[in-house]
Motif scaffolding. Structure first.
Motif, PDB file in Angstrom:
ATOM      1  N   ALA A  76      -1.720   8.597   5.729  1.00 20.85           N
ATOM      2  CA  ALA A  76      -2.613   9.332   4.824  1.00 20.85           C
ATOM      3  C   ALA A  76      -3.378  10.412   5.576  1.00 20.85           C
ATOM      4  O   ALA A  76      -3.556  11.540   5.065  1.00 20.85           O
ATOM      5  CB  ALA A  76      -3.591   8.362   4.166  1.00 20.85           C
ATOM      6  N   ALA A  77      -3.818  10.121   6.795  1.00 23.13           N
ATOM      7  CA  ALA A  77      -4.564  11.102   7.574  1.00 23.13           C
ATOM      8  C   ALA A  77      -3.701  12.289   7.988  1.00 23.13           C
ATOM      9  O   ALA A  77      -4.175  13.411   8.115  1.00 23.13           O
ATOM     10  CB  ALA A  77      -5.147  10.434   8.811  1.00 23.13           C
ATOM     11  N   CYS A  96      -0.369   4.073  16.629  1.00 20.60           N
ATOM     12  CA  CYS A  96      -1.144   2.984  16.041  1.00 20.60           C
ATOM     13  C   CYS A  96      -1.088   1.766  16.956  1.00 20.60           C
ATOM     14  O   CYS A  96      -0.068   1.505  17.602  1.00 20.60           O
ATOM     15  CB  CYS A  96      -0.592   2.610  14.663  1.00 20.60           C
ATOM     16  N   GLN A 101       0.828  -1.207   0.000  1.00 16.60           N
ATOM     17  CA  GLN A 101       0.000   0.000   0.000  1.00 16.60           C
ATOM     18  C   GLN A 101       0.863   1.258   0.000  1.00 16.60           C
ATOM     19  O   GLN A 101       0.580   2.228  -0.721  1.00 16.60           O
ATOM     20  CB  GLN A 101      -0.921   0.008   1.228  1.00 16.60           C
ATOM     21  N   PRO A 146      -0.592   2.731   7.112  1.00 13.71           N
ATOM     22  CA  PRO A 146      -0.906   3.496   5.891  1.00 13.71           C
ATOM     23  C   PRO A 146      -2.012   4.518   6.101  1.00 13.71           C
ATOM     24  O   PRO A 146      -1.926   5.649   5.621  1.00 13.71           O
ATOM     25  CB  PRO A 146      -1.323   2.399   4.894  1.00 13.71           C
ATOM     26  N   GLU A 147      -3.056   4.134   6.815  1.00 16.11           N
ATOM     27  CA  GLU A 147      -4.161   5.061   7.058  1.00 16.11           C
ATOM     28  C   GLU A 147      -3.717   6.231   7.923  1.00 16.11           C
ATOM     29  O   GLU A 147      -4.116   7.378   7.685  1.00 16.11           O
ATOM     30  CB  GLU A 147      -5.315   4.317   7.740  1.00 16.11           C
ATOM     31  N   GLU A 178      -2.391  -0.410  10.746  1.00 16.96           N
ATOM     32  CA  GLU A 178      -2.997   0.914  10.765  1.00 16.96           C
ATOM     33  C   GLU A 178      -2.084   1.993  10.186  1.00 16.96           C
ATOM     34  O   GLU A 178      -2.503   3.136  10.016  1.00 16.96           O
ATOM     35  CB  GLU A 178      -3.372   1.301  12.197  1.00 16.96           C
TER      36      GLU A 178
END
Length: 241
Positions: free
Chosen positions: A238-239, A227, A120, A234-235, A232
């Motif tokens: 991105a956030a 995390c 990802q 990658p998310e 968790e």
């Protein structure tokens, strides 16, 4: 008149953002009896480099030949020859010959979903690094045992993790602190120095580091994420934007 696509091609390319991972307790969990494995390595003389002046050469050759059992052995014997004028002492050769035994006794397990996380991040355009700390030989052996090491663009084994070390590693690889997001379990080594330099960090607290989670409030919160597990990451990146 130049087409827009031609202008884009002529524009300087922005270097990719970097996601760097710690090794121990982040990319892999050592299911071996760690103390027993260390004793076995010591008994077989696989502990540290035979001579401190070999460190730079050993790291250079590892980068060239890769983190494989053969690459490590070749890097060690070549860096030894460089400081011994080709005449490598017998005890140094025995250390090289003992490495396969140490590898056979090592059992590393990656956290579930790690391969998907790396895919990802790559698809999102991030460069993937490993910055791991510890005994140079033992960390190299762990990297040789780690099946996903080939997915990483840069692999660095460092003696310590402080601001000066991160600054040096980034500079040697043509990167700036602002481009770096460091992922690791050790707050004082993987998080605090990177954020102080101007980078970002993802804390994956484990063991005693869970108790230090409140220290995150002392750092710029927009540049630190916590995390529960590596899935968790990658998310969280991105956030953070």
């Amino acid at each position: 008149m130049l087409e827009f696509s031609q202008v884009q091609a002529m524009a300087p390319q922005r270097p990719p953002a970097i996601v760097a991972f710690d090794g121990d307790d982040t990319l892999w969990i050592d299911d071996t009896d760690e103390k027993r494995w260390e004793r076995d390595c010591k008994r077989l003389s696989v502990e540290g480099l035979p001579h401190p002046d070999m460190a730079d050469g050993f790291r250079r050759h590892l980068r060239a030949w890769g983190y494989t059992p053969e690459g490590i052995q070749r890097a060690l014997i070549t860096s030894a020859r460089e400081i011994c004028d080709g005449d490598v002492p017998a005890e140094w050769k025995r250390q090289v010959e003992a490495m396969p035994q140490c590898l056979d006794r090592l059992n590393l397990q990656s956290p579930p979903g790690l391969d998907r996380v790396l895919m990802q991040l790559k698809q999102a355009g991030y460069a993937l690094w490993i910055i791991t700390m510890g005994d140079l030989i033992r960390q190299a052996l762990k990297l040789a045992h780690f099946p996903l090491v080939g997915e990483f663009d840069v692999v660095e084994i460092v003696d310590r993790k402080d601001a000066a070390t991160y600054r040096r590693v980034l500079a040697e690889n043509g990167a700036t602190p602002a481009a770096l997001t460091m992922v690791g379990d050790a707050f004082l080594e993987d998080v605090a120095p990177v954020v102080r330099l101007g980078g970002r960090a993802i804390h994956l607290p484990a063991g005693c580091w869970v108790l230090l989670r409140p220290l995150g409030s002392l750092l710029p919160t927009r540049r630190v994420r916590v995390c529960r597990d590596i899935g968790e990451v990658p998310e969280a990146i991105a956030a953070a934007g």
